[in-house]
Design a protein around this motif. Structure first.
Motif, PDB file in Angstrom:
ATOM      1  N   GLN A 167       0.865  -1.176   0.000  1.00  0.00           N
ATOM      2  CA  GLN A 167       0.000   0.000   0.000  1.00  0.00           C
ATOM      3  C   GLN A 167       0.902   1.226   0.000  1.00  0.00           C
ATOM      4  OE1 GLN A 167      -3.140   0.029   2.929  1.00  0.00           O
ATOM      5  NE2 GLN A 167      -3.159  -2.209   2.996  1.00  0.00           N
ATOM      6  N   HIS A 168       0.326   2.353  -0.412  1.00  0.00           N
ATOM      7  CA  HIS A 168       1.125   3.571  -0.481  1.00  0.00           C
ATOM      8  C   HIS A 168       0.532   4.635   0.423  1.00  0.00           C
ATOM      9  CE1 HIS A 168       2.061   1.510  -4.297  1.00  0.00           C
ATOM     10  NE2 HIS A 168       3.266   1.980  -4.071  1.00  0.00           N
ATOM     11  N   ASP A 169       1.398   5.291   1.165  1.00  0.00           N
ATOM     12  CA  ASP A 169       0.994   6.434   1.976  1.00  0.00           C
ATOM     13  C   ASP A 169       1.757   7.646   1.476  1.00  0.00           C
ATOM     14  OD1 ASP A 169      -0.674   5.024   3.613  1.00  0.00           O
ATOM     15  OD2 ASP A 169       0.812   4.739   5.207  1.00  0.00           O
ATOM     16  N   ILE A 170       1.079   8.792   1.503  1.00  0.00           N
ATOM     17  CA  ILE A 170       1.787  10.047   1.276  1.00  0.00           C
ATOM     18  C   ILE A 170       2.070  10.628   2.664  1.00  0.00           C
ATOM     19  CG2 ILE A 170       1.714  12.305   0.172  1.00  0.00           C
ATOM     20  CD1 ILE A 170       1.568   9.947  -1.787  1.00  0.00           C
ATOM     21  N   ALA A 171       3.329  10.901   2.934  1.00  0.00           N
ATOM     22  CA  ALA A 171       3.691  11.292   4.293  1.00  0.00           C
ATOM     23  C   ALA A 171       4.855  12.260   4.282  1.00  0.00           C
ATOM     24  CB  ALA A 171       4.051  10.066   5.120  1.00  0.00           C
ATOM     25  N   ARG A 172       5.082  12.841   5.446  1.00  0.00           N
ATOM     26  CA  ARG A 172       6.187  13.759   5.668  1.00  0.00           C
ATOM     27  C   ARG A 172       7.065  13.112   6.729  1.00  0.00           C
ATOM     28  NH1 ARG A 172       5.980  17.967   9.034  1.00  0.00           N
ATOM     29  NH2 ARG A 172       3.819  17.537   9.524  1.00  0.00           N
ATOM     30  N   ILE A 173       8.323  12.839   6.392  1.00  0.00           N
ATOM     31  CA  ILE A 173       9.207  12.168   7.345  1.00  0.00           C
ATOM     32  C   ILE A 173       9.763  13.196   8.307  1.00  0.00           C
ATOM     33  CG2 ILE A 173      11.326  10.832   7.593  1.00  0.00           C
ATOM     34  CD1 ILE A 173      10.825   9.797   4.730  1.00  0.00           C
ATOM     35  N   THR A 174       9.600  12.929   9.597  1.00  0.00           N
ATOM     36  CA  THR A 174      10.113  13.898  10.566  1.00  0.00           C
ATOM     37  C   THR A 174      11.353  13.403  11.275  1.00  0.00           C
ATOM     38  OG1 THR A 174       8.642  13.025  12.255  1.00  0.00           O
ATOM     39  CG2 THR A 174       7.858  14.898  10.987  1.00  0.00           C
ATOM     40  N   ASP A 175      11.546  12.112  11.302  1.00  0.00           N
ATOM     41  CA  ASP A 175      12.755  11.613  11.955  1.00  0.00           C
ATOM     42  C   ASP A 175      12.963  10.147  11.573  1.00  0.00           C
ATOM     43  OD1 ASP A 175      15.023  11.723  13.411  1.00  0.00           O
ATOM     44  OD2 ASP A 175      14.061  11.760  15.379  1.00  0.00           O
ATOM     45  N   THR A 176      14.197   9.717  11.725  1.00  0.00           N
ATOM     46  CA  THR A 176      14.488   8.300  11.563  1.00  0.00           C
ATOM     47  C   THR A 176      15.283   7.891  12.789  1.00  0.00           C
ATOM     48  OG1 THR A 176      16.559   8.743  10.438  1.00  0.00           O
ATOM     49  CG2 THR A 176      14.627   8.438   9.056  1.00  0.00           C
ATOM     50  N   TYR A 177      15.030   6.721  13.305  1.00  0.00           N
ATOM     51  CA  TYR A 177      15.766   6.290  14.489  1.00  0.00           C
ATOM     52  C   TYR A 177      15.910   4.785  14.482  1.00  0.00           C
ATOM     53  CZ  TYR A 177      11.115   5.314  16.455  1.00  0.00           C
ATOM     54  OH  TYR A 177       9.860   4.849  16.666  1.00  0.00           O
ATOM     55  N   GLU A 178      16.624   4.329  15.467  1.00  0.00           N
ATOM     56  CA  GLU A 178      16.939   2.918  15.581  1.00  0.00           C
ATOM     57  C   GLU A 178      16.611   2.544  17.006  1.00  0.00           C
ATOM     58  OE1 GLU A 178      20.853   0.336  14.320  1.00  0.00           O
ATOM     59  OE2 GLU A 178      21.017   2.363  15.044  1.00  0.00           O
ATOM     60  N   LYS A 179      15.894   1.440  17.195  1.00  0.00           N
ATOM     61  CA  LYS A 179      15.472   1.081  18.552  1.00  0.00           C
ATOM     62  C   LYS A 179      15.679  -0.405  18.755  1.00  0.00           C
ATOM     63  CE  LYS A 179      11.128   0.624  19.726  1.00  0.00           C
ATOM     64  NZ  LYS A 179       9.714   0.859  20.024  1.00  0.00           N
ATOM     65  N   ARG A 180      16.063  -0.757  19.953  1.00  0.00           N
ATOM     66  CA  ARG A 180      16.209  -2.179  20.261  1.00  0.00           C
ATOM     67  C   ARG A 180      14.814  -2.764  20.449  1.00  0.00           C
ATOM     68  NH1 ARG A 180      20.867  -5.538  22.417  1.00  0.00           N
ATOM     69  NH2 ARG A 180      21.369  -4.710  20.380  1.00  0.00           N
ATOM     70  N   VAL A 181      14.528  -3.858  19.761  1.00  0.00           N
ATOM     71  CA  VAL A 181      13.228  -4.512  19.951  1.00  0.00           C
ATOM     72  C   VAL A 181      13.462  -5.935  20.420  1.00  0.00           C
ATOM     73  CG1 VAL A 181      11.922  -3.160  18.295  1.00  0.00           C
ATOM     74  CG2 VAL A 181      13.075  -5.240  17.554  1.00  0.00           C
TER      75      VAL A 181
END
Lengths: 193, 88
Positions: free
Chosen positions: A26-40
């Motif tokens: 599926q496609h979303d139109i979005a505005r990226i505000t941040d990218t991060y990395e998290k331990r899951v």
């Protein structure tokens, strides 16, 4: 009995639709505000995390996952995970997770930005806060603005083919059982008459 | 690499089942058509020989060979998706 029959049918079709809705892109139109990395630490929700064997150890219980934090056109937040699917399911054959993260961080655009940079994000999966699950971003590219529309050609083709295959099998199946139900005659019929 | 091997093995098995199933079904359908043909043509000569001739023609036909698309198309699709997802 009728209720049981229809109940089972409903469950079956809901499961099929849910599966397709989760798996197809599926496609979303979005505005990226941040990218991060998290331990899951996937637990009960492990089904909704991909752990593709693209070189690393798959038996580790904890791992770091890339995330892309966005706002959709209706100003609701949407968070994507960014994980390899490798050679596994669903068959997106995604190996370029780190590259995608770099592209995502290159398109940051905060609310305060003079001219917002909108992107289309192709993804599969669901966001659910109760289960802590996130859709997986497959690829992204810059678009003109929040009104950009993307025609889901891939889904149109796949769903048409699935419907055609289902129909072809169903017709033959019914024909087979109809023929069985009506003997063409022969000695058994003659004997009965 | 284990994941790729798993995909190749199980994908191969799945496509093999589809291939065998379809080839059985198409052959049975062709045999039935030959049998009907034989009656429509006014029952010329031996029925078995007529059908066997038709089946031999079918075995050499392009339509029979197109069944290999069962393997060719998914492999092409995988290659295409790998390219679109990662390198496009």
């Amino acid at each position: 009995m009728v209720y049981v029959k229809w109940g089972l049918r409903a469950i079956f079709w809901i499961a099929v639709l849910a599966f397709l809705h989760y798996t197809l892109p599926q496609h979303d139109i979005a505005r990226i505000t941040d990218t991060y990395e998290k331990r899951v630490n996937p637990g009960e929700n492990a089904l909704f995390w991909s752990n593709a064997a693209t070189g690393e150890n798959v038996n580790a219980t904890e791992r770091d996952v890339f995330f892309i934090q966005t706002f959709l056109t209706d100003d609701d937040p949407m968070i994507y995970r960014n994980e390899d699917t490798g050679w596994g399911w669903p068959p997106y054959f995604k190996f370029d997770t780190a590259n995608l993260q770099a592209e995502a961080s290159d398109h940051l655009s905060k609310k305060s930005a003079e001219a917002a940079q909108w992107v289309a994000i192709r993804h599969y999966g669901w966001r659910n806060e109760f289960l802590s699950i996130y859709p997986n971003a497959i690829s992204l590219w810059a678009v003109e603005g929040p009104e950009a529309r993307i025609v889901p050609w891939f889904n149109i083709v796949v769903l048409t083919l699935l419907a055609a295959a289902w129909w072809a099998i169903r017709v033959r199946w019914n024909r087979f059982w109809e023929r069985r139900g009506q003997p063409e005659g022969g000695e058994w019929r003659e004997a009965a008459e | 690499m284990i994941a790729l091997l798993r995909l190749l093995i199980f994908g191969g098995i799945a496509l093999g089942v589809v291939y065998l199933g379809l080839s059985w079904y198409f052959r049975a359908a062709h045999r039935e058509r030959m049998e009907r043909d034989w009656e429509a043509a006014g029952r010329p000569g031996n029925r078995e020989a007529y059908v066997a001739e038709g089946m031999a023609q079918y075995a050499r036909s392009l339509r029979r060979r197109l069944l290999w698309l069962v393997f060719v198309l998914p492999v092409t699709a995988v290659g295409l998706i790998v390219w679109i997802t990662n390198f496009n």
